[in-house]
Each structure stands twice: as structure tokens, then as C-alpha cells.
Design a protein around this motif. Sequence first.
Motif, PDB file in Angstrom:
ATOM      1  N   GLU A  67      11.332  17.000   1.756  1.00 10.75           N
ATOM      2  CA  GLU A  67       9.973  17.508   1.524  1.00 10.75           C
ATOM      3  C   GLU A  67       9.755  17.662   0.021  1.00 10.75           C
ATOM      4  OE1 GLU A  67       7.002  18.259   1.548  1.00 10.75           O
ATOM      5  OE2 GLU A  67       6.436  18.080   3.624  1.00 10.75           O
ATOM      6  N   THR A  68       9.053  16.718  -0.549  1.00  6.49           N
ATOM      7  CA  THR A  68       8.878  16.693  -2.008  1.00  6.49           C
ATOM      8  C   THR A  68       8.156  17.955  -2.501  1.00  6.49           C
ATOM      9  OG1 THR A  68       8.498  14.358  -1.584  1.00  6.49           O
ATOM     10  CG2 THR A  68       8.265  15.080  -3.849  1.00  6.49           C
ATOM     11  N   SER A  69       7.297  18.513  -1.663  1.00  5.84           N
ATOM     12  CA  SER A  69       6.516  19.675  -2.113  1.00  5.84           C
ATOM     13  C   SER A  69       7.357  20.942  -2.243  1.00  5.84           C
ATOM     14  CB  SER A  69       5.348  19.928  -1.151  1.00  5.84           C
ATOM     15  OG  SER A  69       5.828  20.189   0.147  1.00  5.84           O
ATOM     16  N   ALA A 124      11.202   9.017   4.318  1.00  5.80           N
ATOM     17  CA  ALA A 124      12.226   9.217   3.280  1.00  5.80           C
ATOM     18  C   ALA A 124      11.625   8.832   1.930  1.00  5.80           C
ATOM     19  CB  ALA A 124      13.466   8.389   3.590  1.00  5.80           C
ATOM     20  N   VAL A 125      10.351   9.194   1.748  1.00  4.87           N
ATOM     21  CA  VAL A 125       9.635   8.754   0.551  1.00  4.87           C
ATOM     22  C   VAL A 125      10.359   9.185  -0.720  1.00  4.87           C
ATOM     23  CG1 VAL A 125       7.508   9.104  -0.793  1.00  4.87           C
ATOM     24  CG2 VAL A 125       7.363   8.468   1.603  1.00  4.87           C
ATOM     25  N   SER A 126      10.837  10.433  -0.777  1.00  4.63           N
ATOM     26  CA  SER A 126      11.474  10.861  -2.027  1.00  4.63           C
ATOM     27  C   SER A 126      12.992  10.967  -1.918  1.00  4.63           C
ATOM     28  CB  SER A 126      10.869  12.182  -2.507  1.00  4.63           C
ATOM     29  OG  SER A 126      10.980  13.168  -1.508  1.00  4.63           O
ATOM     30  N   HIS A 147       0.865  -1.184   0.000  1.00  6.70           N
ATOM     31  CA  HIS A 147       0.000   0.000   0.000  1.00  6.70           C
ATOM     32  C   HIS A 147       0.899   1.231   0.000  1.00  6.70           C
ATOM     33  CE1 HIS A 147       0.956   0.509   4.271  1.00  6.70           C
ATOM     34  NE2 HIS A 147       0.597  -0.732   4.469  1.00  6.70           N
ATOM     35  N   ALA A 148       0.250   2.383  -0.151  1.00  2.79           N
ATOM     36  CA  ALA A 148       1.002   3.645  -0.227  1.00  2.79           C
ATOM     37  C   ALA A 148       1.740   3.923   1.087  1.00  2.79           C
ATOM     38  CB  ALA A 148       0.033   4.786  -0.539  1.00  2.79           C
ATOM     39  N   ALA A 149       2.767   4.758   0.997  1.00  6.69           N
ATOM     40  CA  ALA A 149       3.597   5.078   2.170  1.00  6.69           C
ATOM     41  C   ALA A 149       2.805   5.767   3.273  1.00  6.69           C
ATOM     42  CB  ALA A 149       4.762   5.969   1.747  1.00  6.69           C
ATOM     43  N   THR A 150       1.745   6.438   2.918  1.00  5.59           N
ATOM     44  CA  THR A 150       0.906   7.109   3.919  1.00  5.59           C
ATOM     45  C   THR A 150       0.499   6.127   5.029  1.00  5.59           C
ATOM     46  OG1 THR A 150       0.135   8.656   2.254  1.00  5.59           O
ATOM     47  CG2 THR A 150      -1.281   8.398   4.175  1.00  5.59           C
ATOM     48  N   GLY A 151       0.243   4.876   4.660  1.00  2.00           N
ATOM     49  CA  GLY A 151      -0.105   3.851   5.649  1.00  2.00           C
ATOM     50  C   GLY A 151       1.037   3.636   6.632  1.00  2.00           C
TER      51      GLY A 151
HETATM   52  N1  PLP Z   1       5.760  11.634   1.950  1.00  2.00           N
HETATM   53  C1  PLP Z   1       6.354  12.328   0.960  1.00  2.00           C
HETATM   54  C2  PLP Z   1       7.573  13.127   1.273  1.00  2.00           C
HETATM   55  C3  PLP Z   1       5.819  12.272  -0.334  1.00  2.00           C
HETATM   56  O1  PLP Z   1       6.418  12.945  -1.321  1.00  2.00           O
HETATM   57  C4  PLP Z   1       4.667  11.511  -0.585  1.00  2.00           C
HETATM   58  C5  PLP Z   1       4.069  11.452  -1.919  1.00  2.00           C
HETATM   59  O2  PLP Z   1       4.401  12.170  -2.831  1.00  2.00           O
HETATM   60  C6  PLP Z   1       4.094  10.802   0.484  1.00  2.00           C
HETATM   61  C7  PLP Z   1       4.665  10.888   1.731  1.00  2.00           C
HETATM   62  C8  PLP Z   1       2.895   9.949   0.280  1.00  2.00           C
HETATM   63  O3  PLP Z   1       3.280   8.790  -0.388  1.00  2.00           O
HETATM   64  P1  PLP Z   1       2.180   7.755  -0.868  1.00  2.00           P
HETATM   65  O4  PLP Z   1       1.408   8.441  -1.951  1.00  2.00           O
HETATM   66  O5  PLP Z   1       2.961   6.569  -1.325  1.00  2.00           O
HETATM   67  O6  PLP Z   1       1.321   7.479   0.317  1.00  2.00           O
END
Ligand code: PLP
Length: 361
Positions: A136-138, A165-167, A61-65
Motif C-alpha cells: 500500500e503505497t499510501s 504490486a504497483v509499488s 496505460h496506467a495500472a488502474t486499467g
Molecule cells: N496501486 C498502487 C498501490 C499505487 O501506488 C498506484 C499509484 O500510485 C496505483 C495503483 C495506480 O497506478 P497508476 O497511476 O499507474 O494507475
Amino acid sequence: MSEFPKLFIPGPTHVSDEILNVLSTPQIGHRTPEISELIQIINKGVQNVLYTKNHIYLASHAATGLWEMGTKNSVKKGVLHCTNGAFSSKWFLSSKLNNFNCTTIDYEWGRAINIKDVDKTLSTGKYDVFAMVHNETSTGVMNDLYEISHIMKTKYPDIIWLVDAVSSMAGVKIEVDKLGIDFILSSTQKAWGLPAGFSICSVSNKMIEKSKTLSNKGYFLDIQVYEKYYAKLQTPTTPSIPHMFGLKKILEIIEEEGLENRWKRHKRMSEKTIGWATNHGQELFPEEGKHSFTLTCLKNIRNWDINKINDMLLNKGFRMDRGYGSLKGKVFRIPHMGNIYMDDLDEYLNLIDEILCQLKY
Ligand code: PLP
């Protein structure tokens, strides 16, 4: 030209044909010796990338989990967050909605975490967990893990340290054991260069022990459930097996490239992009010295018509980024991670140059 544009957005990132082919490997059973062999290879490979002996969990699942796996398995007294962009803010929101005692040190977007603030807040003794986003990807800000590690180790060794460390994972050197990170998470659609929908974390013994003392964790994200299956080299639920084959392939590619070369490549691509942008009179969005190595976030101070550039790039088979969240329209980001190599980046920047010429900028 492919039916779909090549992705130059900071996630999901471009997936090469070589990896797309591997994703269609025939399925295997998830309670078989074959999957255990595959998981063993992946675990070893990820441990190698993260310089750790900690347990690796693979989550379909997505990293948010995994944000919630981190907090549900560690927070007893309270969790301190640092927020300086869209993703760190969402993680804080997740803690609020989970009714944890939580607070945040909130920075203007573009600023990095200041270690003195973290030290001051942790010294109150109100928090037993510290949660932060590395990259921070944003905003394109990369926080300094080594600086933070120093105070965590010397002053707060009992506090559990959670890192998103998603990105950055697999694009930036992160020495988990040396740093003393208890829980570090990523999803596969960024620097790992795989499709989205799969995530990875490493978990320290300290965190595993802490998790045992907590209740109300539910089932799905309970580290104790993961531990039971980790021991069998399986996953608690039926996993996304294509992702696992993809991950094995990426780990082979990483091994072939060599870890140090990989980290250097991402830094070089970052330097190249910053050089290109500043030559064009654009400015970095993150504060000085705190920029990410996997993506470059630029303030559009030259007032380029980003929508027009995006349309023209789409016509040439490329999708660009036009900013995220409240920064939409104010910045644009150039990713350079995963399956993007220097040649891909050169091709993309040259195309933008051609377009800029056509638009007479
Ligand atoms: N954390 C960071 C730094 C992200 O850039 C993102 C998604 O772009 C997330 C968390 C969320 O990742 P996911 O969509 O896999 O839950």
C-alpha cells in the motif's frame, strides 16, 4: 542543477539519464518482426523477475486499467477486497462502479491484512475472486503474500487471486508460480524506474480459462483479445514503444545486478531509512513488522515543519513526499526503489540532516 528536481516521491520515481536516453530510441512498427523480438525479450525478462511461466501482457496505460482487466475477466459470483489505504480503497470503488457483487474487509490505515478475516469471509462461498494490494503505497504497509498464499492454495484453490504490486514489483521478491497468484499487476513508474503510463501483468491459465466463461468484458481489457496478440508477440493496440525500449534496458540492468542482490538492496535501503528515522526520534507509520521494502512511511511525531523542509530540499534540487490522501500532512514517505541506489539515498538523507541542522531540530 537540473531544471527539474530529482524525485524522492513514491511514484513517479527518479528516472536515470541512462534510461532517459534509451527512451529516445527511433520508433519501430508495431506489427513488425522487430517489435516481436523486443516483446519476446521483455516477456522472458519479466517472467524471470516474477519467477513465473504465466503469460505477460504489456499495456500502454496506467495500472488502474489493469485493476479492471483483473476483475472483468474473473468475477462471476463476487469479489472480496481488502482495503487498508488509498489504492486498495480505489480498487474496491472500481468494483462497486462496475456493479460487481463486492465487499471489503476494511482496516484502519497502517494496518496489514489479517489472514483470519480473509479466511472467514471467503469461507462463506459468496466470492469467486479475492483482490488485494501487496504494497500500500499510501501507508507504506506491505502485506504478507506467503501467508495469504497458504490459505488460497490449501482452502480456496478455485478462487481467482488478484494482486496489485504497483509499488513492489521489481523491488521485492514475488514468486508468482510458487505463490499461485493468478493475476499480478504493476505500472512502470515505481520500482521499475521508468516513466508512468505503462503497465505490466502476469496471468495464469486458470484466469485465462475463467475469462472465456465471462461476457460483458468489453474489448479493450478482454484477456481473450490479449491472448490472440500474445500468441503473435504483439500487443492488441499500438503500444508505447519508448516504454518498451526502456523496459528492455531496465531488465538488462536487473540481470546485471542479479535478482537476489536487487531484493537485498531494497531491503537494505529500507533498513537504512528506518534506522535514520528512528535515530531522529520519528516513528514508522505501518504496524510493526509489516513495513514496505520499497518506501518508508513515517509519522511526523517530532513535528518537523515538512513544508519548510520540502521548500529547502527543492532549493537543493530534490522533491520530497508529504503524505498521500487523507494522510497528507500527517506522514511523509521516503521512497527507495527503482533507480535509487544506496548512494542516492545517503545523499538525500544527508541533505535532510543538513536542513534539520539549519532548522535547529
Ligand atoms: N496501486 C498502487 C498501490 C499505487 O501506488 C498506484 C499509484 O500510485 C496505483 C495503483 C495506480 O497506478 P497508476 O497511476 O499507474 O494507475
